[in-house]
Design a protein around this motif. Structure first.
Motif, PDB file in Angstrom:
ATOM      1  N   ALA A 163       0.826  -1.206   0.000  1.00  0.00           N
ATOM      2  CA  ALA A 163       0.000   0.000   0.000  1.00  0.00           C
ATOM      3  C   ALA A 163       0.862   1.259   0.000  1.00  0.00           C
ATOM      4  CB  ALA A 163      -0.921   0.002   1.208  1.00  0.00           C
ATOM      5  N   CYS A 164       0.442   2.238  -0.811  1.00  0.00           N
ATOM      6  CA  CYS A 164       1.106   3.546  -0.973  1.00  0.00           C
ATOM      7  C   CYS A 164       2.445   3.454  -1.707  1.00  0.00           C
ATOM      8  CB  CYS A 164       1.292   4.251   0.369  1.00  0.00           C
ATOM      9  SG  CYS A 164      -0.273   4.698   1.150  1.00  0.00           S
ATOM     10  N   GLU A 165       2.789   2.263  -2.215  1.00  0.00           N
ATOM     11  CA  GLU A 165       4.024   2.103  -2.999  1.00  0.00           C
ATOM     12  C   GLU A 165       3.714   2.058  -4.492  1.00  0.00           C
ATOM     13  OE1 GLU A 165       6.955   2.369  -1.961  1.00  0.00           O
ATOM     14  OE2 GLU A 165       6.972   1.922   0.181  1.00  0.00           O
ATOM     15  N   ASP A 166       2.817   2.958  -4.921  1.00  0.00           N
ATOM     16  CA  ASP A 166       2.431   3.010  -6.338  1.00  0.00           C
ATOM     17  C   ASP A 166       3.636   3.304  -7.222  1.00  0.00           C
ATOM     18  OD1 ASP A 166       0.099   3.608  -4.587  1.00  0.00           O
ATOM     19  OD2 ASP A 166      -1.005   3.704  -6.474  1.00  0.00           O
ATOM     20  N   LEU A 167       4.547   4.147  -6.758  1.00  0.00           N
ATOM     21  CA  LEU A 167       5.747   4.465  -7.538  1.00  0.00           C
ATOM     22  C   LEU A 167       6.592   3.220  -7.749  1.00  0.00           C
ATOM     23  CD1 LEU A 167       7.715   6.361  -8.937  1.00  0.00           C
ATOM     24  CD2 LEU A 167       8.624   6.993  -6.691  1.00  0.00           C
ATOM     25  N   LYS A 168       6.803   2.453  -6.698  1.00  0.00           N
ATOM     26  CA  LYS A 168       7.577   1.218  -6.808  1.00  0.00           C
ATOM     27  C   LYS A 168       6.893   0.242  -7.768  1.00  0.00           C
ATOM     28  CE  LYS A 168       9.293  -0.399  -2.948  1.00  0.00           C
ATOM     29  NZ  LYS A 168       9.357  -1.079  -1.625  1.00  0.00           N
ATOM     30  N   MET A 169       5.555   0.185  -7.708  1.00  0.00           N
ATOM     31  CA  MET A 169       4.795  -0.681  -8.618  1.00  0.00           C
ATOM     32  C   MET A 169       5.020  -0.265 -10.069  1.00  0.00           C
ATOM     33  SD  MET A 169       0.812  -0.562  -9.445  1.00  0.00           S
ATOM     34  CE  MET A 169       1.311   0.877 -10.391  1.00  0.00           C
ATOM     35  N   PHE A 170       4.917   1.046 -10.353  1.00  0.00           N
ATOM     36  CA  PHE A 170       5.143   1.535 -11.718  1.00  0.00           C
ATOM     37  C   PHE A 170       6.555   1.199 -12.188  1.00  0.00           C
ATOM     38  CE2 PHE A 170       1.493   4.627 -11.350  1.00  0.00           C
ATOM     39  CZ  PHE A 170       0.873   4.287 -12.541  1.00  0.00           C
ATOM     40  N   GLN A 171       7.539   1.421 -11.342  1.00  0.00           N
ATOM     41  CA  GLN A 171       8.924   1.149 -11.724  1.00  0.00           C
ATOM     42  C   GLN A 171       9.144  -0.338 -11.972  1.00  0.00           C
ATOM     43  OE1 GLN A 171      10.703   2.936  -8.264  1.00  0.00           O
ATOM     44  NE2 GLN A 171      11.121   4.881  -9.293  1.00  0.00           N
ATOM     45  N   GLY A 172       8.554  -1.181 -11.121  1.00  0.00           N
ATOM     46  CA  GLY A 172       8.671  -2.624 -11.314  1.00  0.00           C
ATOM     47  C   GLY A 172       8.020  -3.076 -12.602  1.00  0.00           C
ATOM     48  N   ALA A 173       6.850  -2.510 -12.905  1.00  0.00           N
ATOM     49  CA  ALA A 173       6.145  -2.863 -14.143  1.00  0.00           C
ATOM     50  C   ALA A 173       6.934  -2.439 -15.370  1.00  0.00           C
ATOM     51  CB  ALA A 173       4.761  -2.216 -14.158  1.00  0.00           C
ATOM     52  N   LYS A 174       7.547  -1.247 -15.308  1.00  0.00           N
ATOM     53  CA  LYS A 174       8.320  -0.759 -16.457  1.00  0.00           C
ATOM     54  C   LYS A 174       9.556  -1.625 -16.684  1.00  0.00           C
ATOM     55  CE  LYS A 174       9.458   1.863 -19.840  1.00  0.00           C
ATOM     56  NZ  LYS A 174       8.726   1.708 -21.110  1.00  0.00           N
ATOM     57  N   TYR A 175      10.218  -2.015 -15.584  1.00  0.00           N
ATOM     58  CA  TYR A 175      11.380  -2.888 -15.730  1.00  0.00           C
ATOM     59  C   TYR A 175      10.956  -4.250 -16.275  1.00  0.00           C
ATOM     60  CZ  TYR A 175      15.665  -5.426 -14.755  1.00  0.00           C
ATOM     61  OH  TYR A 175      16.807  -6.185 -14.889  1.00  0.00           O
ATOM     62  N   LEU A 176       9.837  -4.751 -15.784  1.00  0.00           N
ATOM     63  CA  LEU A 176       9.331  -6.039 -16.265  1.00  0.00           C
ATOM     64  C   LEU A 176       9.026  -5.973 -17.756  1.00  0.00           C
ATOM     65  CD1 LEU A 176       8.846  -8.638 -14.583  1.00  0.00           C
ATOM     66  CD2 LEU A 176       6.411  -8.099 -14.633  1.00  0.00           C
ATOM     67  N   GLU A 177       8.496  -4.842 -18.198  1.00  0.00           N
ATOM     68  CA  GLU A 177       8.208  -4.654 -19.622  1.00  0.00           C
ATOM     69  C   GLU A 177       9.484  -4.785 -20.453  1.00  0.00           C
ATOM     70  OE1 GLU A 177       5.554  -1.394 -21.788  1.00  0.00           O
ATOM     71  OE2 GLU A 177       7.547  -0.601 -21.307  1.00  0.00           O
ATOM     72  N   THR A 178      10.604  -4.215 -19.969  1.00  0.00           N
ATOM     73  CA  THR A 178      11.864  -4.324 -20.717  1.00  0.00           C
ATOM     74  C   THR A 178      12.337  -5.775 -20.781  1.00  0.00           C
ATOM     75  OG1 THR A 178      13.281  -3.943 -18.779  1.00  0.00           O
ATOM     76  CG2 THR A 178      12.534  -2.004 -19.992  1.00  0.00           C
ATOM     77  N   MET A 179      12.092  -6.539 -19.720  1.00  0.00           N
ATOM     78  CA  MET A 179      12.456  -7.955 -19.716  1.00  0.00           C
ATOM     79  C   MET A 179      11.583  -8.752 -20.685  1.00  0.00           C
ATOM     80  SD  MET A 179      15.013  -8.426 -17.597  1.00  0.00           S
ATOM     81  CE  MET A 179      15.605  -6.903 -18.351  1.00  0.00           C
ATOM     82  N   ILE A 180      10.289  -8.443 -20.687  1.00  0.00           N
ATOM     83  CA  ILE A 180       9.354  -9.155 -21.577  1.00  0.00           C
ATOM     84  C   ILE A 180       9.765  -8.953 -23.033  1.00  0.00           C
ATOM     85  CG2 ILE A 180       6.964  -9.152 -22.431  1.00  0.00           C
ATOM     86  CD1 ILE A 180       6.126  -8.516 -19.487  1.00  0.00           C
ATOM     87  N   LYS A 181      10.198  -7.744 -23.363  1.00  0.00           N
ATOM     88  CA  LYS A 181      10.605  -7.452 -24.740  1.00  0.00           C
ATOM     89  C   LYS A 181      11.869  -8.203 -25.137  1.00  0.00           C
ATOM     90  CE  LYS A 181       8.376  -2.926 -25.073  1.00  0.00           C
ATOM     91  NZ  LYS A 181       8.552  -1.458 -25.117  1.00  0.00           N
ATOM     92  N   GLN A 182      12.636  -8.665 -24.140  1.00  0.00           N
ATOM     93  CA  GLN A 182      13.865  -9.409 -24.437  1.00  0.00           C
ATOM     94  C   GLN A 182      13.636 -10.913 -24.594  1.00  0.00           C
ATOM     95  OE1 GLN A 182      17.211  -8.525 -21.829  1.00  0.00           O
ATOM     96  NE2 GLN A 182      16.541  -6.395 -21.623  1.00  0.00           N
ATOM     97  N   LEU A 183      12.445 -11.379 -24.225  1.00  0.00           N
ATOM     98  CA  LEU A 183      12.165 -12.804 -24.373  1.00  0.00           C
ATOM     99  C   LEU A 183      12.248 -13.196 -25.847  1.00  0.00           C
ATOM    100  CD1 LEU A 183       9.163 -13.284 -21.911  1.00  0.00           C
ATOM    101  CD2 LEU A 183      11.512 -14.075 -21.591  1.00  0.00           C
ATOM    102  N   GLU A 184      12.722 -14.400 -26.109  1.00  0.00           N
ATOM    103  CA  GLU A 184      12.891 -14.845 -27.497  1.00  0.00           C
ATOM    104  C   GLU A 184      11.577 -14.844 -28.255  1.00  0.00           C
ATOM    105  OE1 GLU A 184      15.016 -18.470 -27.952  1.00  0.00           O
ATOM    106  OE2 GLU A 184      16.717 -17.826 -26.757  1.00  0.00           O
TER     107      GLU A 184
END
Length: 489
Positions: free
Chosen positions: A461-482
């Protein structure tokens, strides 16, 4: 130059550089609205006001610092809009025109965002299919044989179709985040109280969260920067101190730990589970810790019944004014009881009637201790378990859906799910509503027909910024999947 499928960032650059105008944007949005009218995604819009606001923006020019000026959006039709019908997707409110705006509408007006219409929804927010509105079924724009999900169905349609880069939605169980999975877009549910509920028609006030559907994580963060604001008019409002979501989006701390629930992960369809495993392996390869966690199985299996007990009961109470006496489209009768009965029988759909009946049963004095009070006690246990999860990890990954969007006609309500072994996985997003934690669904994989399945990221709770940052980093990882295409099972 078409605006279709463009992001807030792209449209803002064009407006600032004067390669387009707010007036041109409005003209194209209106054209697309009228072209797709048969898909029932929009219930009302004010063409004259849209053009007037656009002209004013063009005369003033767009400030580079104001990312939302001239940007079109839809508002789910459970947000009050002064002078424009707000139906909640129900025949009982078909003629209701509020005398005021919801707080979120005012905040967006202050940024000169272009409110471009009221989007369709499952009646009174009660439904997860997009088929229970009094004003028609909303299909999935990626393939119209499929559901788009609900209850934020029209908002999901508008964003996925590329008519607007973002839309307002509401999420009581999964009504932003599951349609986002089915439509291949981003769905953000904030910390409970972080975005004002003032002027939003209530379904279940202890679970209701206003939120955002958008094309990209960046666009979601831009809108969240405006909407996450303390509002004294909402008694559940709270101040979130860590903001600057868009500015700090790419500042992910690789010391943070991702967690996942083994008793969810292990029961996913094998081809989807494989994609999650590949993602977790890539995260570890990049030096990010991924931690398997156990969640109480009995509490997971209680998610659906607890949700029904609490939300249906609160829905009955919250909507008691829709009776045709002082509020709602009246159907006459010889006594006030007959007016109420006739009004509700005529104007409510089957999903709402069913939920109100169950909620009324729970609220009977002799049943409150058996059903409702017990459900609230179990909810507390669920919240304590979630708090324990965030003692073990910083970001929790869960599946917003196990499959692509079902075919229209095959889609079931969550409480009709007949698969007892995996029912709790379909209800897993309710964890975010019970506990009020921030939660976001982003695109993950597609099947061979290019139909999407998303992935969901949660923080404390109240860690919306951390959630956004985690989601953005995860997006970069997803784009690297074969490959982001599901294997055939």
């Amino acid at each position: 130059m078409s605006i279709q499928n463009k992001t807030i960032v792209q449209l803002h650059e064009e407006l600032v550089n004067k390669t387009t105008t707010a007036t041109k944007i409005v003209e194209e949005v209106l054209m697309m609205i009228k072209t797709d009218k048969k898909d029932n995604f929009l219930l009302a819009f004010d063409e004259t006001k849209m053009k007037s606001v656009a002209q004013q923006i063009d005369q003033q020019g767009v400030d580079r610092q104001n990312l939302l000026a001239g940007i079109p959006y839809f508002a789910k039709d459970n947000f009050s809009t002064k002078g424009l019908t707000t139906t909640g997707g129900s025949a009982i409110l078909k003629n209701y025109i509020p005398p005021f705006n919801a707080t979120v509408i005012n905040l967006l007006n202050n940024q000169q965002a272009l409110m471009s219409g009221k989007s369709n929804l499952d009646e009174l927010g009660m439904g997860g299919t997009g088929t229970s509105s009094a004003f028609g079924t909303v299909p999935n724009p990626l393939n119209k044989k499929h559901l788009v999900g609900g209850s934020s169905s029209g908002s999901a349609y508008g964003v996925a179709k590329g008519i607007v880069p973002f839309a307002l939605g509401s999420d009581t169980g999964d009504s932003i985040r599951r349609p986002a999975s089915f439509a291949g877009i981003v769905g953000y549910k904030p910390t409970y109280g972080a975005i004002s509920r003032y002027g939003m028609l209530p379904y279940s006030p202890s679970l209701d969260h206003p939120g955002v559907l958008a094309k990209t994580i960046e666009d979601s963060a831009i809108v969240a920067d405006v909407l996450v604001e303390f509002d004294p008019a909402d008694f559940t409002s709270l101040a979130v101190e860590k903001k600057g979501f868009y500015q700090n989006l790419n500042n992910f701390d690789k010391q943070l730990t991702f967690g996942y629930l083994t008793n969810v992960h292990n029961f996913l369809p094998p081809n989807l589970k494989k994609k999650y495993d590949e993602l977790y392996a890539l995260l570890k390869k990049n030096g990010v810790m991924v931690k398997p966690l156990e969640f109480s199985q009995p509490l997971l299996e209680a998610l659906s019944p607890v949700y029904m007990m609490i939300s249906f009961s609160e829905a009955v109470s919250s909507n008691a004014n829709l009776a045709g006496i002082n509020f709602g489209t009246r159907v006459e009768g010889d006594r006030w009881e007959a007016v109420m009965k006739n009004t509700r029988t005529t104007n409510f759909g089957s999903v709402v009637k069913r939920r109100f009946l169950i909620g009324s049963l729970n609220l009977q004095k002799e049943n409150q201790e058996i059903y409702l009070h017990k459900a609230k006690k179990v909810r507390r246990l669920i919240c304590e378990e979630i708090n324990q999860v965030f003692q073990e990890c910083d970001l929790l990954i869960i599946p917003p859906s196990q499959t692509v969007a079902p075919l229209i006609g095959n889609g079931q309500e969550f409480d009709d799910n007949q698969n007892n072994q995996t029912e709790y996985i379909d209800d897993i997003l309710t964890l975010g509503n019970f506990s009020g934690i921030p939660s976001i669904t982003i695109p993950f994989v597609v099947d061979h027909n290019k139909m999407p399945i998303g992935i969901n990221v949660n923080a404390a709770a109240c860690e919306d910024l951390k959630m956004f940052q985690g989601a953005k980093y995860l997006e970069t990882m997803i784009k690297q999947l074969e490959s982001q295409v599901l294997d055939h099972e």
